[in-house]
Design a protein around this motif. Structure first.
Motif, PDB file in Angstrom:
ATOM      1  N   PRO A 171     -11.243 -41.065 -60.844  1.00 31.24           N
ATOM      2  CA  PRO A 171     -12.844 -40.834 -61.153  1.00 31.24           C
ATOM      3  C   PRO A 171     -13.649 -42.015 -60.482  1.00 31.24           C
ATOM      4  O   PRO A 171     -14.474 -42.377 -60.894  1.00 31.24           O
ATOM      5  CB  PRO A 171     -12.580 -41.194 -62.690  1.00 31.24           C
ATOM      6  CG  PRO A 171     -11.459 -42.077 -63.011  1.00 31.24           C
ATOM      7  CD  PRO A 171     -10.546 -41.595 -61.951  1.00 31.24           C
ATOM      8  N   PHE A 172     -12.922 -42.278 -59.143  1.00 24.56           N
ATOM      9  CA  PHE A 172     -13.577 -43.313 -58.436  1.00 24.56           C
ATOM     10  C   PHE A 172     -13.507 -42.854 -57.131  1.00 24.56           C
ATOM     11  O   PHE A 172     -12.384 -41.994 -56.860  1.00 24.56           O
ATOM     12  CB  PHE A 172     -13.160 -44.758 -58.382  1.00 24.56           C
ATOM     13  CG  PHE A 172     -13.466 -45.526 -60.089  1.00 24.56           C
ATOM     14  CD1 PHE A 172     -12.393 -45.510 -60.819  1.00 24.56           C
ATOM     15  CD2 PHE A 172     -14.568 -45.991 -60.091  1.00 24.56           C
ATOM     16  CE1 PHE A 172     -12.944 -45.919 -62.113  1.00 24.56           C
ATOM     17  CE2 PHE A 172     -14.954 -46.433 -61.430  1.00 24.56           C
ATOM     18  CZ  PHE A 172     -14.087 -46.630 -62.314  1.00 24.56           C
ATOM     19  N   ALA A 173     -14.232 -43.486 -56.176  1.00 19.57           N
ATOM     20  CA  ALA A 173     -14.147 -43.010 -54.734  1.00 19.57           C
ATOM     21  C   ALA A 173     -12.801 -43.331 -54.155  1.00 19.57           C
ATOM     22  O   ALA A 173     -12.038 -44.129 -54.695  1.00 19.57           O
ATOM     23  CB  ALA A 173     -15.163 -43.933 -53.933  1.00 19.57           C
ATOM     24  N   ALA A 174     -12.643 -42.395 -53.363  1.00 20.34           N
ATOM     25  CA  ALA A 174     -11.211 -42.518 -52.462  1.00 20.34           C
ATOM     26  C   ALA A 174     -11.057 -43.935 -51.934  1.00 20.34           C
ATOM     27  O   ALA A 174     -12.087 -44.587 -51.412  1.00 20.34           O
ATOM     28  CB  ALA A 174     -11.026 -41.466 -51.346  1.00 20.34           C
ATOM     29  N   GLY A 175     -10.020 -44.410 -51.672  1.00 19.62           N
ATOM     30  CA  GLY A 175      -9.665 -45.741 -50.974  1.00 19.62           C
ATOM     31  C   GLY A 175     -10.033 -47.145 -51.834  1.00 19.62           C
ATOM     32  O   GLY A 175      -9.669 -48.064 -51.311  1.00 19.62           O
ATOM     33  N   GLY A 176     -10.275 -46.895 -52.974  1.00 17.44           N
ATOM     34  CA  GLY A 176     -10.417 -47.969 -54.048  1.00 17.44           C
ATOM     35  C   GLY A 176      -9.159 -48.430 -54.842  1.00 17.44           C
ATOM     36  O   GLY A 176      -8.032 -47.541 -54.509  1.00 17.44           O
ATOM     37  N   PRO A 177      -9.216 -49.305 -55.531  1.00 19.97           N
ATOM     38  CA  PRO A 177      -8.131 -49.778 -56.416  1.00 19.97           C
ATOM     39  C   PRO A 177      -7.464 -48.413 -57.091  1.00 19.97           C
ATOM     40  O   PRO A 177      -6.018 -48.561 -57.242  1.00 19.97           O
ATOM     41  CB  PRO A 177      -8.737 -50.937 -57.143  1.00 19.97           C
ATOM     42  CG  PRO A 177      -9.963 -50.866 -57.076  1.00 19.97           C
ATOM     43  CD  PRO A 177     -10.210 -50.230 -55.840  1.00 19.97           C
ATOM     44  N   THR A 178      -8.155 -47.785 -58.041  1.00 25.12           N
ATOM     45  CA  THR A 178      -7.801 -46.735 -58.954  1.00 25.12           C
ATOM     46  C   THR A 178      -7.004 -45.687 -58.047  1.00 25.12           C
ATOM     47  O   THR A 178      -5.896 -45.180 -58.362  1.00 25.12           O
ATOM     48  CB  THR A 178      -8.870 -46.254 -59.723  1.00 25.12           C
ATOM     49  OG1 THR A 178      -9.719 -47.152 -60.160  1.00 25.12           O
ATOM     50  CG2 THR A 178      -8.393 -45.262 -60.725  1.00 25.12           C
ATOM     51  N   ASP A 179      -7.667 -45.493 -56.829  1.00 26.38           N
ATOM     52  CA  ASP A 179      -7.158 -44.427 -55.963  1.00 26.38           C
ATOM     53  C   ASP A 179      -5.935 -44.861 -55.422  1.00 26.38           C
ATOM     54  O   ASP A 179      -4.789 -44.179 -55.277  1.00 26.38           O
ATOM     55  CB  ASP A 179      -8.155 -44.368 -54.739  1.00 26.38           C
ATOM     56  CG  ASP A 179      -7.780 -43.233 -54.041  1.00 26.38           C
ATOM     57  OD1 ASP A 179      -7.613 -43.343 -52.665  1.00 26.38           O
ATOM     58  OD2 ASP A 179      -7.807 -41.935 -54.387  1.00 26.38           O
ATOM     59  N   ARG A 180      -5.729 -46.022 -54.975  1.00 27.67           N
ATOM     60  CA  ARG A 180      -4.360 -46.824 -54.702  1.00 27.67           C
ATOM     61  C   ARG A 180      -3.196 -46.543 -55.517  1.00 27.67           C
ATOM     62  O   ARG A 180      -2.306 -45.972 -55.022  1.00 27.67           O
ATOM     63  CB  ARG A 180      -4.802 -48.270 -54.261  1.00 27.67           C
ATOM     64  CG  ARG A 180      -3.703 -49.115 -54.071  1.00 27.67           C
ATOM     65  CD  ARG A 180      -3.076 -48.887 -52.276  1.00 27.67           C
ATOM     66  NE  ARG A 180      -2.257 -48.007 -52.347  1.00 27.67           N
ATOM     67  CZ  ARG A 180      -2.329 -46.980 -51.144  1.00 27.67           C
ATOM     68  NH1 ARG A 180      -3.500 -46.978 -50.553  1.00 27.67           N
ATOM     69  NH2 ARG A 180      -1.682 -45.863 -51.177  1.00 27.67           N
ATOM     70  N   VAL A 181      -3.444 -46.832 -56.750  1.00 29.47           N
ATOM     71  CA  VAL A 181      -2.677 -46.742 -57.728  1.00 29.47           C
ATOM     72  C   VAL A 181      -2.030 -45.341 -57.950  1.00 29.47           C
ATOM     73  O   VAL A 181      -0.974 -44.842 -57.997  1.00 29.47           O
ATOM     74  CB  VAL A 181      -3.187 -47.118 -59.168  1.00 29.47           C
ATOM     75  CG1 VAL A 181      -2.066 -47.040 -60.194  1.00 29.47           C
ATOM     76  CG2 VAL A 181      -3.390 -48.662 -59.145  1.00 29.47           C
ATOM     77  N   ALA A 182      -3.005 -44.301 -57.711  1.00 32.02           N
ATOM     78  CA  ALA A 182      -2.831 -42.914 -57.901  1.00 32.02           C
ATOM     79  C   ALA A 182      -2.029 -42.192 -56.813  1.00 32.02           C
ATOM     80  O   ALA A 182      -1.041 -41.607 -57.024  1.00 32.02           O
ATOM     81  CB  ALA A 182      -4.230 -42.271 -58.246  1.00 32.02           C
ATOM     82  N   ARG A 183      -2.434 -42.760 -55.733  1.00 35.58           N
ATOM     83  CA  ARG A 183      -1.584 -42.194 -54.363  1.00 35.58           C
ATOM     84  C   ARG A 183      -0.073 -42.874 -54.507  1.00 35.58           C
ATOM     85  O   ARG A 183       0.669 -41.974 -54.242  1.00 35.58           O
ATOM     86  CB  ARG A 183      -2.372 -42.445 -53.249  1.00 35.58           C
ATOM     87  CG  ARG A 183      -3.612 -41.669 -52.998  1.00 35.58           C
ATOM     88  CD  ARG A 183      -4.440 -41.816 -51.804  1.00 35.58           C
ATOM     89  NE  ARG A 183      -5.932 -41.353 -52.256  1.00 35.58           N
ATOM     90  CZ  ARG A 183      -5.951 -39.907 -52.087  1.00 35.58           C
ATOM     91  NH1 ARG A 183      -5.187 -39.111 -51.711  1.00 35.58           N
ATOM     92  NH2 ARG A 183      -7.407 -39.488 -52.402  1.00 35.58           N
ATOM     93  N   LEU A 230       1.555 -43.547 -57.168  1.00 35.46           N
ATOM     94  CA  LEU A 230       2.115 -43.167 -58.254  1.00 35.46           C
ATOM     95  C   LEU A 230       2.386 -41.586 -58.009  1.00 35.46           C
ATOM     96  O   LEU A 230       3.612 -41.231 -58.170  1.00 35.46           O
ATOM     97  CB  LEU A 230       1.207 -42.949 -59.575  1.00 35.46           C
ATOM     98  CG  LEU A 230       2.006 -42.372 -60.686  1.00 35.46           C
ATOM     99  CD1 LEU A 230       3.158 -43.654 -61.149  1.00 35.46           C
ATOM    100  CD2 LEU A 230       1.261 -42.581 -61.982  1.00 35.46           C
ATOM    101  N   ALA A 231       1.487 -40.980 -57.198  1.00 33.67           N
ATOM    102  CA  ALA A 231       1.783 -39.497 -57.145  1.00 33.67           C
ATOM    103  C   ALA A 231       2.945 -39.321 -56.286  1.00 33.67           C
ATOM    104  O   ALA A 231       3.880 -38.443 -56.404  1.00 33.67           O
ATOM    105  CB  ALA A 231       0.631 -39.052 -56.334  1.00 33.67           C
TER     106      ALA A 231
END
Ligand code: MLT
Length: 316
Positions: free
Chosen positions: A25-37, A39-40
């Motif tokens: 739920p945040f823009a690509a390239g940020g900390p939440t995105d980092r964890v998600a990628r 983890l995926a």
């Protein structure tokens, strides 16, 4: 028939020809995105399925969370979010979903410290000089965040109330665009997670003043940063936890399958190495269990709700 189809689909989850989407739920390239990628990557094998990340940013993660709350409860659309799950209920008088009740809990992932960083041209080279500069520039300071409810917003809120100084909030769709503006000098300060700031601090693209955890960090690029607590903001303690969520009504068999795969992913040496290299601590305690995850979120709603109300902050 519908019931048996549902039960059969749950047993067969994930179907070979279907993709599992992790909504960030945040823009690509940020900390939440980092964890998600990261983890995926670690989930693909244990889940035996294609796992993709899709960003639906805005309003401090409430837009992405709403998308998942209303998605089909079949396990193919799940949410990766952080502490915002526990701050949105106090910040938004009207949310398109309710926490904890509109989600199934798939388990928690990690705890991520935050760093207080400044634009490279900011005339302060340590926390003490930063406080002097802040006091000399009251009313003129721009503090970036990723929207109301975001980790960066919560940390900024805590920092301002600890210093008793109001700063102008500059909201972004994530801290990736925020840190770009900080490096460019468009904003003065940002409180952001180490998963995003570590490379920028290593590359001396920003000024780093302190960390928000009770103890100093061991990551080489961060180990010399003082904590805000030791720098005078007694008891300052903000650490950002991340978890996985599915829409309410997702079958228990599906929740269990995803949770089992998450437990394998959290033990994946590659995943652990990537996360620890960015200052994150992968969960090894019972918060990985869905029931404990839900209990923890409720406790955090109570805790941060009180802090936010005490700071007199509401989103709308
Ligand atoms: C936040 O500040 O809540 C998030 O770290 C923003 C992001 O992941 O971009």
């Amino acid at each position: 028939v519908a019931f048996s189809l549902g039960a059969q689909a749950a047993e067969e989850f994930p179907a070979k020809d279907k993709t599992i989407t992790i909504v960030v739920p945040f823009a690509a390239g940020g900390p939440t995105d980092r964890v998600a990628r990261d983890l995926a990557e670690a989930l693909r094998k244990p889940l035996g399925a294609t796992v993709v990340v899709d960003n639906t940013a805005g309003a401090g993660s409430s837009i992405g969370a709403a998308r998942v709350a209303r998605a089909a409860p079949d396990g193919y659309t799940i949410l990766l979010n952080h502490i915002a799950m526990s701050t949105m209920p106090a910040l938004y008088r009207k949310l398109a979903f309710s926490v904890p009740n509109d989600f199934e809990y798939l388990g928690m992932i990690n705890d991520v410290p935050m760093t207080l960083i400044g634009r490279p041209t900011l005339p302060a080279n340590n926390y003490k000089e930063l406080v002097t500069w802040i006091n000399q520039n009251k009313g003129k300071i721009n503090l970036g965040n990723a929207g109301l409810g975001a980790a960066s917003h919560l940390c900024g809120l805590m920092f301002q109330s600890a210093l008793q100084v109001d700063m102008t909030a500059v909201p972004y769709k994530g801290t990736a665009p925020a840190i770009t503006d900080l490096i460019g000098g468009q904003i003065d300060l940002l409180c952001d997670q180490t998963t995003n700031t570590t490379p920028q601090i290593e590359g001396k693209k920003v000024k780093a003043f302190a960390v928000t955890t009770p103890k100093r960090l061991t990551t080489p690029a961060l180990k010399d940063l003082p904590t805000l607590a030791e720098s005078g903001l007694k008891d300052f303690n903000v650490s950002i936890w991340h978890g996985l969520y599915a829409p309410k009504g997702t079958p228990a068999a599906v929740v269990t399958k995803i949770n089992e795969a998450l437990k394998v992913a959290l033990k994946d040496p590659e995943f652990i190495k990537k996360q620890e290299g960015l200052g994150a601590v992968v969960i090894t305690d019972k918060r990985v269990e869905p029931a404990e995850h839900k209990k923890f979120v409720q406790a955090e709603i109570d805790k941060w709700g009180a802090v936010i109300k005490a700071a007199g902050q509401y989103a709308d």
